[in-house]
Structure formats: structure tokens, C-alpha cells
Write a protein that holds these residues in place. Structure first.
Motif, PDB file in Angstrom:
ATOM      1  N   SER A 149      29.436  35.195   3.398  1.00  0.00           N
ATOM      2  CA  SER A 149      29.773  36.586   3.117  1.00  0.00           C
ATOM      3  C   SER A 149      29.758  37.451   4.363  1.00  0.00           C
ATOM      4  O   SER A 149      28.711  37.686   4.946  1.00  0.00           O
ATOM      5  CB  SER A 149      28.792  37.146   2.092  1.00  0.00           C
ATOM      6  N   LEU A 154      30.618  41.758   1.290  1.00  0.00           N
ATOM      7  CA  LEU A 154      29.381  42.229   0.652  1.00  0.00           C
ATOM      8  C   LEU A 154      29.502  43.700   0.272  1.00  0.00           C
ATOM      9  O   LEU A 154      29.024  44.129  -0.784  1.00  0.00           O
ATOM     10  CB  LEU A 154      28.196  42.037   1.612  1.00  0.00           C
ATOM     11  N   LYS A 157      31.447  43.758  -2.859  1.00  0.00           N
ATOM     12  CA  LYS A 157      30.725  43.161  -3.974  1.00  0.00           C
ATOM     13  C   LYS A 157      29.667  44.105  -4.537  1.00  0.00           C
ATOM     14  O   LYS A 157      29.498  44.240  -5.750  1.00  0.00           O
ATOM     15  CB  LYS A 157      30.046  41.868  -3.490  1.00  0.00           C
ATOM     16  N   TYR A 158      28.927  44.776  -3.625  1.00  0.00           N
ATOM     17  CA  TYR A 158      27.833  45.644  -4.075  1.00  0.00           C
ATOM     18  C   TYR A 158      28.209  47.125  -4.071  1.00  0.00           C
ATOM     19  O   TYR A 158      27.341  47.993  -4.198  1.00  0.00           O
ATOM     20  CB  TYR A 158      26.593  45.427  -3.202  1.00  0.00           C
ATOM     21  N   ASN A 159      29.502  47.397  -3.861  1.00  0.00           N
ATOM     22  CA  ASN A 159      29.972  48.778  -3.869  1.00  0.00           C
ATOM     23  C   ASN A 159      29.215  49.651  -2.856  1.00  0.00           C
ATOM     24  O   ASN A 159      28.726  50.730  -3.179  1.00  0.00           O
ATOM     25  CB  ASN A 159      29.841  49.377  -5.285  1.00  0.00           C
ATOM     26  N   LEU A 160      29.128  49.141  -1.619  1.00  0.00           N
ATOM     27  CA  LEU A 160      28.386  49.869  -0.586  1.00  0.00           C
ATOM     28  C   LEU A 160      29.300  50.776   0.234  1.00  0.00           C
ATOM     29  O   LEU A 160      28.902  51.848   0.662  1.00  0.00           O
ATOM     30  CB  LEU A 160      27.689  48.879   0.348  1.00  0.00           C
ATOM     31  N   LYS A 180      24.294  52.586  -2.923  1.00  0.00           N
ATOM     32  CA  LYS A 180      23.222  52.126  -2.039  1.00  0.00           C
ATOM     33  C   LYS A 180      23.678  52.076  -0.585  1.00  0.00           C
ATOM     34  O   LYS A 180      22.865  52.176   0.336  1.00  0.00           O
ATOM     35  CB  LYS A 180      22.724  50.753  -2.490  1.00  0.00           C
ATOM     36  N   LEU A 406      23.422  43.638   6.500  1.00  0.00           N
ATOM     37  CA  LEU A 406      23.968  43.060   5.268  1.00  0.00           C
ATOM     38  C   LEU A 406      24.175  41.560   5.435  1.00  0.00           C
ATOM     39  O   LEU A 406      23.767  40.762   4.584  1.00  0.00           O
ATOM     40  CB  LEU A 406      25.305  43.720   4.910  1.00  0.00           C
ATOM     41  N   ASN A 410      21.410  38.520   3.683  1.00  0.00           N
ATOM     42  CA  ASN A 410      22.009  38.169   2.398  1.00  0.00           C
ATOM     43  C   ASN A 410      21.414  36.861   1.873  1.00  0.00           C
ATOM     44  O   ASN A 410      21.313  35.890   2.607  1.00  0.00           O
ATOM     45  CB  ASN A 410      23.526  38.025   2.587  1.00  0.00           C
ATOM     46  N   GLY A 414      20.199  38.550  -3.408  1.00  0.00           N
ATOM     47  CA  GLY A 414      20.683  39.858  -2.962  1.00  0.00           C
ATOM     48  C   GLY A 414      20.355  40.070  -1.502  1.00  0.00           C
ATOM     49  O   GLY A 414      19.890  39.170  -0.812  1.00  0.00           O
ATOM     50  N   ILE A 430      19.382  44.907  -2.290  1.00  0.00           N
ATOM     51  CA  ILE A 430      20.671  45.313  -2.849  1.00  0.00           C
ATOM     52  C   ILE A 430      21.174  44.143  -3.662  1.00  0.00           C
ATOM     53  O   ILE A 430      21.405  43.053  -3.132  1.00  0.00           O
ATOM     54  CB  ILE A 430      21.669  45.649  -1.726  1.00  0.00           C
ATOM     55  N   ASN A 431      21.287  44.337  -4.976  1.00  0.00           N
ATOM     56  CA  ASN A 431      21.779  43.250  -5.823  1.00  0.00           C
ATOM     57  C   ASN A 431      22.545  43.800  -7.003  1.00  0.00           C
ATOM     58  O   ASN A 431      22.804  45.006  -7.065  1.00  0.00           O
ATOM     59  CB  ASN A 431      20.618  42.345  -6.277  1.00  0.00           C
TER      60      ASN A 431
END
Length: 431
Positions: A149, A154, A157-160, A180, A406, A410, A414, A430-431
Motif C-alpha cells: 500500500s 491508503l 482506502k481510509y478517506n484521509l 482522520k 501511513l 500500515n 490498520g 487509522i482503520n
RNA sequence: GGUGAAAUGGGUGAGCGGUUUAAACCACCAGUUUGCUAAACUGACGUACGGGAAACUGUACCGAGGGUUCGAAUCCCUCUUUCACCGCCA
């Protein structure tokens, strides 16, 4: 800008320095002769100018005295003499202005002289590894059933952060941080500012737009003008780094030696056009047009600037350690160093997924290059005025720190947040 | 955005065509006096660029740039900034 005194008093240093900046021996000699010639021309013209101006002053005073005592005829008789002297002033001052302008034209584009320890080089490949990372480096994270990743995966995936949304709002290179991701940004800024404050830096919030004089003061103009966004309607520039407004705080000021060093820190967004840089290495957050950075700046006595440069290095090391990021320090070769710097150390953090080093900080000593442009000076105990030395460093730039955090942290459960940031966040994973 | 006032050394502030070579006070610095501190007294005290071995000295700078005049901090023009009031506004 290089001091003229270098040309007169330290020609050997000048030759060595410019040679490192890829000037040919011939170019250097031509330049040296040209500068000294123009300086001589200016001085000769000033001598004539001053003398003639003194005559104008004296004769005018005489006219005044004669007029008062009623000797109008004698007063009138002096006037042609004054006119002649004024004409000489006019000619001499024109020569002076011309020589001064020509001199500036010679000096302004010149880069700073690299410190003796800076090695010769023409590209980033020749930078020295000043302090390597000696432990093992994080491997690309292999989470079962998933591809390695990268931070841009990432982030999605985690909407960062959202790069496509940034394109809609503004254009490429303007990420929108969310959830986040946005909180992590805020945590990093606060962490960096708190650490800087602990190290004795005064926090400042400067303007994000600067005028031309400020851009010139730190050397962005004329060297890197195309790098800045220019608000033409008001003739202002969006800052490419907090270095510009913060360093210019001391423009045209004389500090007491006793008050040095002055330490300032500031968080600002930074805006860079990054004209012409596209390709694989600029994906994700690797290179963007707007990013956040905490900058540290010092104004110091010339005798201590290299010791203080090491202090600033130590400060950045501490940040990297607290963030638990593998890093190394490079000392830039003469060809890769910015033109205003005399010595620069770059910090690179290891990106576990991209399997490469990313530049996250640059710490430089500018010696008198910026202070000469800005007229940033100090008064010593004998009341003599001298140029001070300016230094600055990123502590730190956020996007690539975010990328490494990140990627390196990872796991299947998370992304783990380093301890140092926990008190700034309401989550640790972060998950 | 509109109207009015202002801008003088590190600070306060006088000067408004020619002994202003920018007063005075405060601050800073040095010295004297003094158990200490404080106070008092004395002196020095802007920046830049020149000349001079040095003492010293020349020129420029009163927000910026032009102009009038033999001579401008002072008069005129343009610009910038600040303050006040009005308008708008987070």
C-alpha cells in the motif's frame, strides 16, 4: 547578494566559491574585474559629486548671507558659479547611479559562496550522506491478500485525503484532507510548533502573501520567481515557505548583539507552482502545489552560525525520532544547493511502500547572503554595525511525513500512529 | 470604498525658505560621585556611501518619488502608509 567587500578583500574565497558553483575560471576573472571596475567608477564619480555638491552648499549659504546684508549684486554674481557646480553634480550623480545599477546587475544574480565543507557537484547524485540510517529499513507492507500500500492507496482506502476532489475544486496538486487525515495534519502542526517552542523559538503567524521587497530579500526573486504564485492585480506573491515572511521580519533593522540569537517559528501553508515537474515521483502527496509546513528561523551572530546550524539539525533529528521515522541526513553538494545557501542539510525519510527516500526537511545557513539583501544587521558592543547570519529549516514539511507515517506503519489492523502524536488525537489507529 | 488629518533620529516631539551643523526630553552607552540599589552630574550617542594612516572630514537621507528656488524638513505635484469618522464586513 554577495558583499562587495568579498571582491576586494577575499578574491581567493570568491574564486573557490564560484568555481564550486560551476563558473569557469574565465567567467570568474571577467566578473571580478568588472565588479572592481564598476566599484572604482562609482567611487570616482562620488568624489566629484560630493565635491561639487559641497560647493553648491557653500555658495548658496554665501548667497543667503549677502542677500541678508543687502548686497544683492554680489549675490547675483555668484549664481552662475552655483549653476556650474550644479551641472557637475548632475553629471557625476548620473555616472554614479549608472555604475551602482550596473554593479547590482552583476551582483544580484550571483549565488552564495558554498562553505569549504560543501563538496563540488553538479547534481543530487553527488550529495554527501552526512549521517546514514544504520538500522534496518521498513519493507513494503505486505498485508495478506492485499497489494503493497502506497500512501495514495491508503489515503483513499481510509478517506484521509482526496486528490481528485482537489482537482475539482482547484486543480492537480491541491489535496483535500478529510476526516482522520485532516486531524492528523492538525496534530502534526501542533506537535511541531510545540517542539519548536520548547526549543526556544517564538511562534509567529505571518502573512501568506508578501510584496516584492520581501521576495527579493530572501532570494526568491530573481532566482526562483517562476516558482511562486504571483497575484498580479495587487503585485503580491503567495509564499513558497514561511521563510520568506519570517526572515523579512528583520529586513532593514538593526538588532543589539546582546539580543542574538533570535529564534522564530511559524506554521503556514506553502504554495509552489512546481512548473515543469510531472511524472512518477510526484504521485500522491510526494509533490503538491499547496502544503503545510512548520519553519524554524534564526538570526545569529556570524561567529556562531555553524554551531547553530548543528543545533537546528539536532532539533529536526529529535522530531524524526519522536515520529519514529527512519531518516538520513545529506549534506548537499554545490550543484544541488539553493543559490542563497552557503550550506544545506537535507533530511530524508524512508518511504516503506515506495522504497525510496523522500526529502522532508532542508536546513540551511545563508551567512550574509540574505542579510546583505535585507540589510538585517546587529550592533556590537563597540557600536559597530554588521550583517548578521540567517538560517532556516523545515521542522517539518507535512505531506511527505504523512506519506511515510501511513506507509511505514500500515498493518493488517490498520495504521498505527506514533506515540508522540497521541496526545493531539482522539485515536491511535487509522482503520 | 468616501471624507478629513497626519508621517521628523531607538521613543516622545519642536521646527514650516537661509547660524538647524535637525532643538528639547526620554531611552541606550561610557565616565564621575556614592555602603548596595536608586538618584545626581559629565560626556558620547543615527544610517549609507566616499576621502584620510589616524584624529577627522565630505555628500546624501525629515514616509517614497518628482518639481520650484542661488538655497527645501519647510512651498507645489504624484504615490504609499497610518489615524479618525462614515459605508461595507468575519
Amino acid at each position: 547578494m554577495l558583499q562587495i567587500s568579498f571582491f576586494r578583500e577575499q578574491p581567493e574565497r570568491l574564486r573557490a566559491g564560484l568555481k564550486k558553483r560551476q563558473f569557469t575560471a574565465e567567467q570568474i576573472e571577467v566578473l571580478l574585474n568588472k565588479v572592481l571596475e564598476l566599484d572604482d567608477k562609482r567611487k570616482a564619480a562620488q568624489l566629484i559629486n560630493d565635491e561639487a555638491a559641497a560647493e553648491v552648499n557653500n555658495l548658496s549659504r554665501e548667497v543667503g548671507v549677502l542677500m541678508k546684508s543687502g548686497k544683492k549684486g554680489q549675490a547675483e554674481a555668484l549664481k552662475p558659479q552655483v549653476a556650474a557646480a550644479k551641472e557637475r553634480v548632475k553629471v557625476a550623480s548620473a555616472v554614479m547611479a549608472e555604475a551602482t545599477a550596473a554593479l547590482e546587475e552583476q551582483l544580484l544574480p550571483l549565488p552564495n559562496l558554498p562553505h569549504d565543507l560543501v563538496v563540488y557537484g553538479t547534481s543530487a547524485d553527488q550529495n554527501e550522506v552526512f549521517r546514514p540510517w544504520e538500522k534496518s529499513l521498513p519493507k513494503p507492507p505486505v498485508v495478506s491478500g492485499m497489494a503493497p500500500s502506497n500512501h495514495w492507496d491508503l489515503g483513499e482506502k481510509y478517506n484521509l485525503f482526496d486528490l481528485k476532489l482537489g482537482v475539482k475544486l482547484t486543480g492537480a496538486g491541491f489535496p483535500v484532507y478529510r476526516g482522520k487525515g485532516a486531524k492528523l495534519q492538525r496534530a502534526l502542526i501542533n506537535f511541531f510548533l510545540d517542539q519548536a517552542q520548547k526549543a526556544g523559538y517564538e511562534e509567529v503567524q505571518p502573512p501568506l502573501l508578501v510584496n516584492e521587497a520581501s521576495a527579493r530579500g530572501t532570494g526568491q526573486i530573481p532566482d526562483k520567481e517562476g516558482q511562486m504564485y504571483h497575484v498580479t492585480k495587487d503585485d503580491l506573491y503567495l509564499i513558497p515557505t514561511a521563510e520568506v515572511p519570517i526572515t523579512n521580519i528583520m529586513r532593514d533593522t538593526i538588532t543589539k548583539e546582546f539580543d542574538l540569537p533570535l529564534r522564530m517559528t511559524g506554521y503556514t501553508p506553502c504554495f509552489r507552482r512546481e512548473a515543469g515537474s510531472y511524472g512518477a515521483h510526484v504521485r500522491g502527496l510526494n509533490r503538491v502545489h499547496q502544503f503545510d509546513k512548520v519553519e524554524i528561523v534564526q538570526f545569529v551572530h556570524p561567529d556562531h552560525s555553524y554551531k547553530i546550524l548543528m543545533d537546528m539539525l539536532d532539533h529536526v533529528c529529535l522530531l524524526m525520532k519522536k515520529l519514529e521515522l527512519p531518516y538520513r541526513i545529506l549534506r548537499l553538494c554545490s550543484g544541488d544547493m539553493g543559490s542563497a545557501a552557503a550550506m544545506t542539510y537535507d533530511f530524508e525519510a524512508w518511504s516503506g511502500a515506495q522504497q525510496r527516500w523522500l526529502e522532508v526537511s532542508s536546513v540551511s545557513n545563508f551567512e550574509t547572503f540574505q542579510s546583505n539583501r535585507m540589510k538585517a544587521r546587529y550592533r556590537d558592543s563597540h557600536n559597530k554595525v554588521h550583517l548578521l547570519h540567517t538560517l532556516n529549516g523545515s521542522a517539518l514539511a507535512l505531506p511527505r511525513i504523512m506519506a511515510c507515517l501511513l506507509e511505514n506503519n500500515n498493518t493488517a489492523e490498520g495504521i498505527h500512529i506514533p506515540k508522540a502524536l497521541h496526545k493531539y488525537l482522539d485515536f491511535t489507529v487509522i482503520n
